[in-house]
Design an enzyme around this catalytic site. Structure first.
Site, mmCIF file in Angstrom:
data_model
loop_
_atom_site.group_PDB
_atom_site.id
_atom_site.type_symbol
_atom_site.label_atom_id
_atom_site.label_comp_id
_atom_site.label_asym_id
_atom_site.label_seq_id
_atom_site.Cartn_x
_atom_site.Cartn_y
_atom_site.Cartn_z
ATOM 1 N N SER A 138 0.785 -1.304 -0.091
ATOM 2 C CA SER A 138 0.111 -0.050 -0.065
ATOM 3 C C SER A 138 0.799 1.343 0.068
ATOM 4 O O SER A 138 0.314 2.424 -0.194
ATOM 5 C CB SER A 138 -0.839 0.025 1.210
ATOM 6 O OG SER A 138 -2.127 -0.817 0.965
ATOM 7 N N LYS A 141 0.258 3.714 -2.737
ATOM 8 C CA LYS A 141 -0.864 4.974 -2.517
ATOM 9 C C LYS A 141 -0.265 6.347 -2.501
ATOM 10 O O LYS A 141 -0.646 7.396 -3.016
ATOM 11 C CB LYS A 141 -1.378 4.804 -1.385
ATOM 12 C CG LYS A 141 -2.756 3.566 -1.531
ATOM 13 C CD LYS A 141 -3.619 3.482 -0.310
ATOM 14 C CE LYS A 141 -4.625 1.935 -0.328
ATOM 15 N NZ LYS A 141 -3.812 1.051 -0.353
ATOM 16 N N SER A 322 -5.520 4.044 4.417
ATOM 17 C CA SER A 322 -5.031 3.025 3.540
ATOM 18 C C SER A 322 -6.133 2.281 2.679
ATOM 19 O O SER A 322 -6.450 1.287 2.527
ATOM 20 C CB SER A 322 -4.175 1.686 3.896
ATOM 21 O OG SER A 322 -3.483 1.205 2.905
#
Length: 492
Positions: A138, A141, A322
């Site tokens: 993640s 991102k 997230s």
């Protein structure tokens, strides 16, 4: 030098009488010659030492008051071509003594990569495979958010519209990529802060429709999700993510990120987000409508429109918890806005192109999605440390990104959970601002550390391969080590 005056040898014509000193000299001629030679040697030796001392001090010898010989010009020094001289002297790097080698050798980190940079000087303090591109989880991102802030801008809003259909009594709900649009009544807050509401869109539609007396009752609703093209699910994603509630199918028309429970972050998603959105809108219009899927007629008159929260809000909510849905929404909008396309396959050109404005080398970068759920993404730790230098400096719109980062021991976000920066690692609470990442084959953490000695550090840590949840502890421990070492962090 002038030649000395020649003196006649004693006992020859013109010499001194043999009596007195001359006589003594004559009787001890050999001894006198030896003594005189010794005296001359001493005098010459003293002159050599004096001359050497003067030369060593780089000072000219005193000129004679009687004779002033012409000085010989000093030769121009030449440089040996085999030994080039640098234009500027290089500054030696300081000796750093704070080692984290033991922490970095923790087996829980598996295939370990990391890099740490002094954000004030740009100097790389620690590097283990920092230039090798690997899966980010993640942490992806961060790149998606940076690209969105560059391409879309912090004030961009996604728009959902209603237009007239091709037949009498028909309207078209046109998805504009706002995956946060909520089916909850206005005044009831969904999970997404500042989301638009379907009932607002329905009210606008009915008012606009009623304004034309020639319009028959609304009997048909068409759903247009063509703003995004398929497939709706990336090939690298595990299908279980849908039921577990971490990811919906990605379509340009949905409500509440297609959650079963619009108020919860993690909630199971459906197999048909377009149909769920269409039924919710039909219900808001009073129900009893025929629902189908097609593309809106070209040039159709607009009846109503609502907009999402701004990109700055979406970025921060995506990072702090997230949220995969928001990341995929932003990634697709970036690709569309910069002309790369509207599918998963457009994200490589879309996001990489969106990052170009930051002037950091993207060689070797592979982008398969916007959320990092795909194991096929590849970004180097070095790219992240370089990007976080700009985030830390709040360049352009990147201050928005910094403000959305989870904080160790913070009041909210993925670094506030009880299993992060616990125990001795709580020493770094409030000092680590970073994005977490987790997929089955990797745990990651990247961001900014305000070290104990006041040095700002940018860092990225990857634990890749055969990992389990305890990799998070090893990552936090290493980050805490960076915090304690600061600018004294050793690369050994």
């Amino acid at each position: 030098m002038e030649e000395p005056v020649q003196t006649p040898e004693p006992g020859t014509a013109g010499g001194a009488p043999r009596g007195g000193i001359a006589a003594v000299f004559n009787r001890h001629r050999r001894a006198w010659l030896i003594a005189a030679g010794a005296l001359v040697f001493v005098l010459l030796g003293s002159g050599a030492v004096f001359a050497g001392t003067q030369t060593g001090a780089n000072e000219p010898a005193a000129a004679s008051a009687v004779n002033s010989p012409t000085a010989t010009p000093s030769p121009t020094p030449t440089v040996d071509p085999a030994r080039p001289v640098p234009a500027e002297a290089t500054t030696a790097s300081r000796l750093r003594t704070c080692s984290v080698a033991g922490l970095a050798a923790d087996g829980r980190l598996a295939e370990f990569q990391a890099q740490v940079v002094n954000a004030s000087t740009g100097e790389v303090l620690f590097d283990r495979g920092g230039t090798t591109s690997s899966r980010t989880a993640s942490v992806m991102k961060v790149l998606t958010s940076a690209a969105a802030l560059s391409v879309l801008g912090s004030d961009y809003r996604a728009t959902t519209r209603v237009v007239t259909g091709a037949e009498p009594g028909q309207i078209v709900l046109v998805g504009g990529g706002d995956l946060t649009l909520s089916r909850l009544p206005t005044g009831q807050e969904p999970f997404y802060t500042g989301a638009a509401h379907l009932d607002d869109l329905a009210t606008q539609t009915m008012v606009a429709w009623a304004a034309d007396p020639a319009n028959p009752p609304i009997t048909s609703l068409v759903l247009d999700s063509s703003y995004f093209s398929g497939p709706d699910w990336d090939e690298g994603w595990a299908r279980t993510e849908l039921g577990l509630g971490y990811m919906p199918e990605i379509t340009a028309l949905m409500v509440d990120g297609d959650r079963n429970d619009p108020t919860r972050s993690t909630s199971a998603r459906s197999e048909d987000p377009i149909a769920r959105a269409g039924q919710a809108f039909a219900d808001a219009l009073g129900g009893q409508l025929t629902i189908s899927q097609a593309t809106a007629p070209a040039g159709a008159a607009q009846l109503a429109a609502v907009q999402s929260a701004t990109v700055s809000t979406l970025v921060q909510q995506s990072l702090i918890v997230s949220d995969n849905t928001l990341a995929e929404m932003l990634a697709r909008l970036v690709a569309i806005e910069n002309g790369a396309g509207n599918s998963f396959s457009a994200l490589q050109a879309g996001i990489v192109g969106g990052l170009a404005a930051y002037g950091i080398d993207t060689t070797g970068m592979i982008i398969k999605d916007g959320s990092g759920l795909s194991p096929n993404n590849a970004v180097s730790p070095a790219y992240l440390t370089a990007l976080f230098l700009k985030v830390n400096a709040r360049e352009g719109n990147l201050g928005v990104l910094f403000d959305g980062l989870p904080i160790a021991g913070g009041p909210r976000g993925s670094l506030s959970y009880s299993d992060r920066f616990a125990g001795a690692n709580s020493a770094a609470d409030g000092a680590v601002f970073a994005k977490t990442g987790w997929i089955d084959t990797g745990y990651t953490l990247a961001g900014v550390i305000h070290a104990a000695d006041g040095t700002p550090l940018t860092f990225a840590i990857y634990a890749i391969g055969n990992v389990s949840s305890n990799a998070k502890i090893a990552i936090d421990t290493l980050a805490t080590g960076f915090f304690h070492c600061g600018n004294n962090l050793s690369n050994n």
